[in-house]
Design an enzyme around this catalytic site. Structure first.
Site: not given
Ligand code: DAK
Length: 258
Positions: A63, A108, A111, A131
């Site tokens: 997400a 997400g 998921e 998460e």
């Molecule tokens: N959201 C927003 N932007 C993201 C992102 C994300 N999840 N993942 C990556 N990006 C963006 C980065 O901010 C970066 O943007 P700029 O800085 O270039 O503007 C760009 O994508 C490239 O990412 P990186 O520079 O970080 O690239 P790397 O190769 O160094 O790293 C990575 C790749 C995938 C390991 C890293 O980006 C990372 O750790 N990303 C976050 C992964 C993560 O934690 N995903 C889980 C998100 S939480 C809900 C239900 C479900 C959920 C929420 C609410 N409700 C019922 C309300 C779900 C939650 C989630 O999924």
């Protein structure tokens, strides 16, 4: 659609999430587009099987954290409702959906892949549920679908520790069904999709429905679903043609999907 593309090859619909600058992170716009495309896929009688993938080096990196950070409680509820209804739309689609996991499938994204019926991964895939490390629980079905797919203990370990797994380990624990070289991912996904698309589709869809519904039911109820589906297939022209072809020692032809 700005963020989700639909292309058709034969009877296979290829859905590509396309927000590569943010690694295909899911915000409300992406989810709305995804929902609209799957509504279109459901209505399109020419599409029998769907392949879902992401553009660039990510399937879906979760997400959108930047969108979520400042959400109010009401906006959070709306976002959750949109995401959950979209994922259920995919899971409940009558047609089989194959996730072609081309890279990051985190939060997400993991998921979303689990809401699909089958998962083929590129050897570059990296999969997990981060998460808990962000102070939240998985919210798009991860706590429910992951243990159903890989079992209780492994799901606990991956969700509580937030450890990400590479493609080979994802395959070993059953989180993906096959791992292929990156440049062969779409060919392999298409091959699987086409092998399903040539089957009589009433039987395909009834089998998917039985497996999906049966997994959530007790064995007596599940077997009742199966009997109902089995009986229903006896009313189809395709069942008659397939069985006749076997008895007449010829190839079955011209399935009518009815
Ligand atoms: N959201 C927003 N932007 C993201 C992102 C994300 N999840 N993942 C990556 N990006 C963006 C980065 O901010 C970066 O943007 P700029 O800085 O270039 O503007 C760009 O994508 C490239 O990412 P990186 O520079 O970080 O690239 P790397 O190769 O160094 O790293 C990575 C790749 C995938 C390991 C890293 O980006 C990372 O750790 N990303 C976050 C992964 C993560 O934690 N995903 C889980 C998100 S939480 C809900 C239900 C479900 C959920 C929420 C609410 N409700 C019922 C309300 C779900 C939650 C989630 O999924």
């Amino acid at each position: 659609m700005a963020y989700v593309l639909l292309e058709t090859k034969g009877h296979v619909g290829i859905v590509t999430i396309s927000r590569p600058k943010a690694l295909n992170a899911l915000n409300a716009d992406v989810l709305n587009d995804l929902s609209n495309v799957f509504t279109q896929v459901a209505k399109d009688d020419n599409i029998y099987v769907v392949v879902l993938t992401g553009e660039g080096r990510s399937f879906v990196a979760g997400a959108d954290i930047s969108a979520m950070r400042d959400m109010t409680a009401v906006e959070g509820q709306e976002f959750a409702a949109l995401a959950n209804s979209t994922f259920l739309q995919i899971e409940n689609l009558a047609k089989p959906v194959i996730a072609a996991v081309n890279g990051f499938a985190l939060g997400g994204g993991c998921e979303l892949s689990m809401a699909c019926d089958m998962r083929i991964a590129s050897e570059k895939a990296l999969i997990g549920q981060p998460e808990v490390g962000l102070g939240i629980t998985p919210g798009f079905g991860g706590t429910q679908r992951m243990p159903r797919i890989i079992g209780y203990g492994k799901a606990m370990e991956l969700i509580l520790s937030t450890r990400k797994v590479k493609a080979d380990e994802a395959y070993a624990i059953g989180l993906v069904d096959k791992v292929v070289p990156h440049d062969q991912l779409m060919d392999e996904a298409m091959k699987l999709a086409e092998s399903i698309a040539v089957m009589p589709q009433v039987a395909v869809r009834q089998a998917k429905l039985c497996i999906r519904k049966g997994m959530q039911a007790d064995i007596n109820t599940a077997l009742a679903f199966e009997s109902e589906a089995f009986g229903l297939c006896f009313s189809t022209e395709d069942k008659h043609e397939s069985m006749s072809a076997f008895l007449e020692k010829r190839e079955a032809k011209n399935f009518k999907n009815r």
